[in-house]
Write a protein that holds these residues in place. Sequence first.
Motif: not given
Length: 578
Positions: A157-166
């Motif tokens: 919910a709080f992170h980008d699924s591709l990069t793992g970044l916020v």
Amino acid sequence: MPVQFEQFDKVMSVTETDSPLRMLIVEDSEDDAMLLLRELRKGGIDPYSEMVDSEDRLRRSLREGKWDILITDHNMPGFSSFRVLELAKQYSADLPVIIVSGTIGEGVAVTAMKAGAQDYIMKDNLSRLIPAINREVREGTVRKAKRVAETTLEYMAFHDSLTGLVNRREFERRLKMALDDTHHRGGQHVLLYLDLDQFKIVNDTCGHIAGDHLLKQLATVLSKHIRSNDTLARLGGDEFGILLHGCDGFYARKVAKKLCEEVREFRFVWQKKPFAITLSIGMVLISNEYAKAKASELLSHADLACYAAKDRGRDNVQLYQSSDQDMQQRRNDMHWTSRIQQALENDNFCLWKQDIVALQPEAADGYRTEFLVRLQEENEIIPPGAFIPAAERFGLMTKIDRKVIEMAFRYLDRTGLGRERTGTFFVNLSGSSFNDPELFLYISELADRHDLNPERVCFEITETSAIANLDVTQQFISFSKTRGFKFALDDFGAGMSSFSYLKALQVDYLKVDGGFVRNLLTDPIDLGIVDACNRIGHAAGLKTVAEFVETDEIRDRLVELGLDYAQGYGISRPKPLN
């Protein structure tokens, strides 16, 4: 998450598992521990076990080992089951705890259950031990799977699924916190908005898989150059955001320039093909000026500064300044973008027309008019000069062109003018539309649907657009003329060096740039240019049209020069279609 739990439902008892049960025993009596293990082996459970009798040893075992179940006595010297429960919850929230004691009373047992114990069993009645262990190991596994699933969902919910970044949502929340800190405590923070300059090239030439790999690699590169208390986020597509906490503009610019340098030196290689990548960065100082602002306004300003960085050469850093005219224009354009998209959805565009009259008797061979697009918002008619620049900048002109063509063809069908023997109706096309590979097919199908004679339609293209996309323009004109459509070269003369391109463009009309026509009575150079355009057009076998004819005197002079047609406020003012 029922699918994830399905595998755990099959674990009916610890005796059916391949790996031994890992049991941590908290007990100060080794004899009692041996009796407990003997009871388990009689029931077919031979666990790997470890016995601890102090708080320190329990902490170490919980910290270093992975346990399936914890069995604890209730009363030990200076150490009770309540403390065991606290430590178990602290180090392993999903670890099931069963109290096995000879002295625990009913009231204490209930209190222990409320504190987190799964069950309590008397030492003189161990018959319930194995069923309790089977049950709690199974339920503990399910609890752990559920917690992992919930943690994963929360992370997603709080992170980008591709990069793992916020992700953008969480980044905006942190921006809001930074705004509050600045407003209430005077904190200094800076927002950086990063956009990759060559991402589209990688995506178009190598595909989206390559683009995804590039984004993941760049996320790693960028992460190395920000502090642990800063925030790096992927905002969408090839756009990243960085929130630099507790720093001023001088430090932020140093960070931004370092990021540009690192990305410039980075080489992305896909299938042995290297790509050079650069960054454009927009920077916003989070100050009291934004005290009542929302995070979205900060991002919007950073986006404007980022586009300014692109406009000024890319691979650089641009600070947002409200006094910057380019940024003000871009902000105005972005405002227009949403209005244009809404107008396209709601059919708020309408057509006007401006007549074109013959200046020579031999040119009077039918009615001629140019269709002009307008935007209608409630009772207000908005001229194209207000919204066309924004549409061109943000890639919306192709959609507007299609809408104009559709309205024009519908009008020609409804009035029957599109099937007459004579008459020419001019429709403007923007340069970007020539890059639309399906436009010719769209025009052809629309003409067939409305039963139009293509010879009644003349598409106008500006001289600069035609020359800028010469190959594509030639191909489009060639295809269109096979159907019978005509073409006019608009604003001709604005680029005098391009006269030679007339040989390459199969047009029917030259529309002489109105900037020269307007002053031809007072400026001999403008007069000479108009005369030259007319002569060259006739030499090429084309009809000539003078634009911006505003007085009878200019019209009379154009007749003397031999131009074929005239258009302008002195001839006919624009008016809405009936």
